[in-house]
Write an enzyme that holds these catalytic residues in place. Structure first.
Site, PDB file in Angstrom:
ATOM      1  CB  ILE A  88      15.055 -43.279  23.663  1.00 51.96           C
ATOM      2  CG1 ILE A  88      15.554 -42.847  22.272  1.00 51.96           C
ATOM      3  CG2 ILE A  88      15.554 -44.679  23.990  1.00 51.96           C
ATOM      4  CD1 ILE A  88      17.060 -42.823  22.144  1.00 51.96           C
ATOM      5  CB  VAL A  89      10.769 -46.170  26.230  1.00 55.01           C
ATOM      6  CG1 VAL A  89      10.189 -46.597  27.569  1.00 55.01           C
ATOM      7  CG2 VAL A  89       9.776 -45.267  25.491  1.00 55.01           C
ATOM      8  CE  LYS A 116       6.930 -43.348  26.696  1.00 57.16           C
ATOM      9  NZ  LYS A 116       5.530 -43.563  26.377  1.00 57.16           N
ATOM     10  CG  ASP A 145      -0.939 -41.854  18.986  1.00 53.12           C
ATOM     11  OD1 ASP A 145      -1.453 -42.382  17.976  1.00 53.12           O
ATOM     12  OD2 ASP A 145       0.285 -41.888  19.209  1.00 53.12           O
ATOM     13  CD  GLU A 191      14.716 -45.125  18.399  1.00 57.38           C
ATOM     14  OE1 GLU A 191      14.179 -44.708  17.355  1.00 57.38           O
ATOM     15  OE2 GLU A 191      15.927 -45.326  18.515  1.00 57.38           O
ATOM     16  N   GLY A 192       9.574 -44.576  21.183  1.00 54.08           N
ATOM     17  CA  GLY A 192       8.158 -44.262  21.096  1.00 54.08           C
ATOM     18  C   GLY A 192       7.933 -42.974  20.346  1.00 54.08           C
TER      19      GLY A 192
HETATM   20  P1  AMP Z   1       5.751 -45.688  23.409  1.00 54.42           P
HETATM   21  O1  AMP Z   1       6.537 -44.432  23.596  1.00 54.42           O
HETATM   22  O2  AMP Z   1       4.630 -45.778  24.412  1.00 54.42           O
HETATM   23  O3  AMP Z   1       5.303 -45.929  22.003  1.00 54.42           O
HETATM   24  O4  AMP Z   1       6.730 -46.887  23.787  1.00 54.42           O
HETATM   25  C1  AMP Z   1       7.820 -47.349  23.021  1.00 54.42           C
HETATM   26  C2  AMP Z   1       8.184 -48.737  23.494  1.00 54.42           C
HETATM   27  O5  AMP Z   1       8.529 -48.736  24.868  1.00 54.42           O
HETATM   28  C3  AMP Z   1       7.054 -49.747  23.327  1.00 54.42           C
HETATM   29  O6  AMP Z   1       7.569 -50.908  22.729  1.00 54.42           O
HETATM   30  C4  AMP Z   1       6.567 -50.050  24.711  1.00 54.42           C
HETATM   31  O7  AMP Z   1       6.278 -51.427  24.851  1.00 54.42           O
HETATM   32  C5  AMP Z   1       7.731 -49.666  25.607  1.00 54.42           C
HETATM   33  N1  AMP Z   1       7.190 -49.015  26.811  1.00 54.42           N
HETATM   34  C6  AMP Z   1       6.605 -47.792  26.902  1.00 54.42           C
HETATM   35  N2  AMP Z   1       6.204 -47.518  28.145  1.00 54.42           N
HETATM   36  C7  AMP Z   1       6.545 -48.589  28.905  1.00 54.42           C
HETATM   37  C8  AMP Z   1       6.389 -48.931  30.287  1.00 54.42           C
HETATM   38  N3  AMP Z   1       5.796 -48.093  31.155  1.00 54.42           N
HETATM   39  N4  AMP Z   1       6.841 -50.136  30.692  1.00 54.42           N
HETATM   40  C9  AMP Z   1       7.420 -50.977  29.820  1.00 54.42           C
HETATM   41  N5  AMP Z   1       7.593 -50.728  28.519  1.00 54.42           N
HETATM   42  C10 AMP Z   1       7.170 -49.550  28.051  1.00 54.42           C
END
Ligand code: AMP
Length: 302
Positions: free
Chosen positions: A21-22, A37, A133, A16-17
């Site tokens: 949610i990712v 995303k 950020d 969860e970024g």
């Molecule tokens: P974020 O929204 O960037 O904070 O991402 C939340 C989680 O998703 C983090 O643990 C990242 O490692 C994973 N994540 C985000 N973008 C990617 C991506 N393009 N490929 C793989 N994992 C990702």
């Protein structure tokens, strides 16, 4: 228009970024593995503002080896899903897996990661795009290839600077520059450069450089290392309300901290590295080194 589910098969939730949610997913047609995303906004009922859509569309043109590629944008009434290139891990997870501060071998990799981070930042800054950020969690890694790519560039502008993450987690202050901590809204490229300094320091220490619990604690932690903030060390400080308010002033700007030499904190770093980190972590945003200039620094010459 095609929906997410027509085109992609969800494999697993990655995390969860800040914005939602990712998921790890696969393009049904090409087999390509991607990261989806799902963007959630505070004013969800009103749908996604079209200014945000327009700005996000511009990010598709951002092609750089150190920027996570935005491959596709899926937009239906109220939902917005951004499709990104997939990377196996991020710098935070990678640092969690190491033990103790960096040794001589690690320095080479840290230097390479710092350089790649600066290359990506320089490219975006050249196009007047700020990140706002930068933190280890959104620096994605391809460990085997030794590659680092920056995620979420430009999202802060399109969707507003995050106050709270999707999961109600408090957005970290650890990488925030003193000028922004003091309420500056005059955002410039220099705010990303402070974050780069914090990240470089964290890679060397294997722990966050300034892990503040709140804004005042964050400022105090910074001053314990860089020395007290005053009009000599930070000419712009007199412009901030907190400096003129006697009560705030005693809390936020303790006057008893001498600067600590960076080489005390980073004994394993050569003088060029010490010089670079000191130029990234300058109080005065106008005095902070730019990404372009940092790439020309002696630290990267050998
Ligand atoms: P974020 O929204 O960037 O904070 O991402 C939340 C989680 O998703 C983090 O643990 C990242 O490692 C994973 N994540 C985000 N973008 C990617 C991506 N393009 N490929 C793989 N994992 C990702």
């Amino acid at each position: 228009t095609q929906t997410t589910m027509d085109k992609y098969l969800k494999i697993e939730k990655l995390g969860e970024g800040t914005y939602g949610i990712v998921y790890k997913a696969q393009n049904k047609q090409t087999g390509e593995i991607v990261a989806l995303k799902r963007i959630r906004l505070d004013n969800d009922d009103e749908g996604i503002p079209c200014t945000a859509i327009r700005e996000i569309s511009l990010l598709r043109d951002l092609h750089h080896p150190n920027i996570v590629r935005l491959l596709d944008i899926l937009h239906s009434e109220k939902k917005l899903t951004l499709v990104f290139e997939y990377l196996e891990t991020d710098l935070k997870k990678w640092l969690d897996g190491r033990d103790g501060p960096a040794d001589a071998d690690d320095i080479l990799l840290i230097k390479s990661f710092t350089k790649q981070l600066l290359e990506g930042v320089a490219h975006c800054h050249k196009h007047m795009i700020l990140h706002r950020d930068l933190k280890p969690q959104n620096l994605l890694l391809h460990v085997r290839k030794g590659e680092l790519k920056i995620a979420d560039f430009g999202l802060a502008r399109s969707f507003g600077a995050p106050v709270r993450a999707y999961s109600h987690e408090v957005v970290t202050l650890w990488y925030r520059s003193p000028d922004v901590l003091l309420g500056s809204t005059h955002y410039s490229t220099s705010i990303d450069m402070w974050s780069v300094g914090c990240i470089m320091g964290e890679m060397l220490l294997n722990r966050p450089l300034f892990p503040g619990a709140n804004v005042s604690n964050q400022l105090v932690k910074i001053q314990k290392q860089l020395g007290s903030i005053n009009p000599d060390s930070f000419p712009g400080v007199t412009g901030f309300e907190q400096w003129r308010d006697p009560e705030q002033k005693t809390i936020l700007f303790p006057q008893n901290h001498p600067p600590v030499n960076w080489s005390k904190l980073f004994p394993q770093l050569d003088p060029a590295g010490i010089d670079l980190i000191s130029k990234l972590l300058k109080y005065d945003p106008d005095a902070r080194i730019s990404a372009e200039a940092a790439l020309e620094h002696d630290f990267f010459k050998k």
